[in-house]
Enzyme design. Structure first.
Site, PDB file in Angstrom:
ATOM      1  N   LYS A   1       0.834  -1.194   0.000  1.00  0.00           N
ATOM      2  CA  LYS A   1       0.000   0.000   0.000  1.00  0.00           C
ATOM      3  C   LYS A   1       0.879   1.260   0.000  1.00  0.00           C
ATOM      4  O   LYS A   1       2.109   1.175  -0.017  1.00  0.00           O
ATOM      5  CB  LYS A   1      -0.933  -0.034   1.207  1.00  0.00           C
ATOM      6  CG  LYS A   1      -1.812  -1.289   1.234  1.00  0.00           C
ATOM      7  CD  LYS A   1      -2.613  -1.454  -0.054  1.00  0.00           C
ATOM      8  CE  LYS A   1      -3.682  -2.530   0.019  1.00  0.00           C
ATOM      9  NZ  LYS A   1      -3.177  -3.903  -0.025  1.00  0.00           N
ATOM     10  N   VAL A   2       0.244   2.427   0.015  1.00  0.00           N
ATOM     11  CA  VAL A   2       0.980   3.686  -0.154  1.00  0.00           C
ATOM     12  C   VAL A   2       1.926   3.946   1.029  1.00  0.00           C
ATOM     13  O   VAL A   2       3.048   4.425   0.854  1.00  0.00           O
ATOM     14  CB  VAL A   2      -0.020   4.856  -0.352  1.00  0.00           C
ATOM     15  CG1 VAL A   2       0.692   6.192  -0.436  1.00  0.00           C
ATOM     16  CG2 VAL A   2      -0.853   4.619  -1.612  1.00  0.00           C
TER      17      VAL A   2
END
Ligand SMILES: Cc1ncc(COP(=O)(O)O)c(C=O)c1O
Length: 385
Positions: free
Chosen positions: A190-191
């Site tokens: 994820k980010v």
């Protein structure tokens, strides 16, 4: 492999700051449900513009708790999409409820708001939209239908830390939230990442209170409150809860990650624009569409291969050239776990996007030369040049 070059599909941006924060936490002796978890919650709430944030063990448990807080229970229906990671429908099933899959839009790969109304029944208890691959859903469209029917919206924002959406003329980060609650993931794909981890953001203090209680076996007194009190506090357990705790080691890492958010998002968006520019002239390639209401983080940058092109074979040629690619996500109703009962509605766009979508490498440490190499390799495979 014919090339010495290796282009990684994704790579978390972790450095000495995160390592030091983890070290300091270990040495502090307070390693779960302590001050770093509370600090991370405050930082994350501020970063997305929410009044409350509760940290939990991952996004799957966040979704479970948010649905429970929305009152979803056995026999209820939750409208969602099949083109998502299994965690989305699984979290609905944990409560004995039924995921009702509706189709997506081809360009955004997100829930088509025009299809929600027809899926609403007297048993519909929530809508769970997914900001897939960091692309915000059409929240204006979704909230309009939900509002007409008084149905709460839970946002699966696992992939959407740092994404922005325009609602009522105002740009806001996903997680403000625009629905009742938004759930995020801190998995390494994820980010931002803390290894594993999740958050639930909301502007509803009662929802925040409930999920905090349930994450720690519904204990009436938090560890932090007990430890900071000069009075003896005796806890009670008035209902069934879970162990969905985030540790302070994870929270310390996550706090460092939040500091990096603006820089990570800016670089991801620059690389996304570069891909869109470089790939625009390949015939038959379905580029992702960023509508006027959305600013994606391109958590995953996927292109729909031209009709008839074998995706697995393409992935193999890319891998032979030293490039990692991925199927970006799954079609849950085609997996045995969610195949029965068969979907209530036809899902032609979902199935086509699932078949054709190819995830290309994109992460903030990726040199432009690697991106150009990915584009050139894909062009060679598809156009023979
Ligand atoms: C759309 C979506 N929802 C939920 C999840 C679950 O997140 P976690 O691994 O943090 O439980 C993921 C993870 O891949 C996801 O992509």
């Amino acid at each position: 492999m014919s090339e010495s070059r290796f282009v990684q599909f994704s790579k978390p941006m972790l450095g000495t700051e995160e390592a030091q924060a983890a070290y300091d936490t270990v040495m502090s002796g307070w390693v779960t449900q302590g001050p770093r978890v509370a600090g991370f919650e405050a930082d994350f709430a501020a970063a997305v513009g929410a009044s409350h944030c509760a940290a939990v063990s991952n996004c799957t448990t966040a979704l479970h708790l948010a649905l429970q807080a929305a009152g979803v229970g056995p026999g209820d229906e939750v409208i969602t999409v099949s083109y998502t990671f299994l965690a989305t429908p699984n979290s609905i099933c944990y409560l004995g409820a039924v995921p009702v899959f509706i189709d997506i839009e081809s360009g955004t790969r997100n829930m088509d708001p025009a299809l929600i109304e027809a899926a609403i029944t007297p048993r519909t208890k929530a809508i769970m939209c997914v900001h897939q691959f960091g692309m915000p859903c059409d929240m204006t469209g979704i909230l309009a239908v939900a509002g007409r029917h008084g149905i709460p919206v839970i946002e699966d924002a696992a992939c959407a830390i740092g994404s922005e959406v325009l609602v009522d003329g105002v740009w806001g980060r996903i997680g403000r939230p625009h629905g009742l609650a938004a759930c995020f993931s801190l998995h390494p794909r994820k980010v931002l990442t803390s290894g594993d981890g999740g958050t639930i953001t909301t502007n509803d203090p009662e929802l925040d209170r409930k999920v905090r209680m349930w994450r720690q076996h519904a204990m009436s007194v938090s560890d932090l409150a007990r430890n900071s009190s000069s009075q003896v506090m005796i806890e009670t357990f008035d209902e069934i809860g879970y162990n969905y705790r985030m540790t302070d080691i994870q929270a310390a890492v996550a706090r460092e990650q939040v500091k990096r958010l603006d820089g990570i998002v800016a670089e991801r968006r620059r690389l996304g624009r570069l891909y869109l520019d470089r790939l625009a002239d390949i015939p038959g390639l379905g580029l992702p569409v960023e509508p006027a209401y959305a600013r994606s983080t391109w958590q995953t940058f996927g292109v729909l291969l031209p009709a008839g092109v074998d995706r697995t074979a393409t992935m193999q040629v890319m891998l032979d050239a030293g490039i990692q690619t991925r199927r970006p996500t799954f079609c849950c109703h085609l997996e045995k776990a969610h195949a029965a009962p068969p979907p209530r509605f036809a899902l032609p766009v979902t199935e086509e996007v699932y078949r054709r979508n190819l995830g290309l490498p994109l992460h903030p440490q990726m040199p432009d030369a690697d991106l150009e190499y990915v584009v050139a390799t894909l062009r060679r495979i598809l156009q023979g040049v």
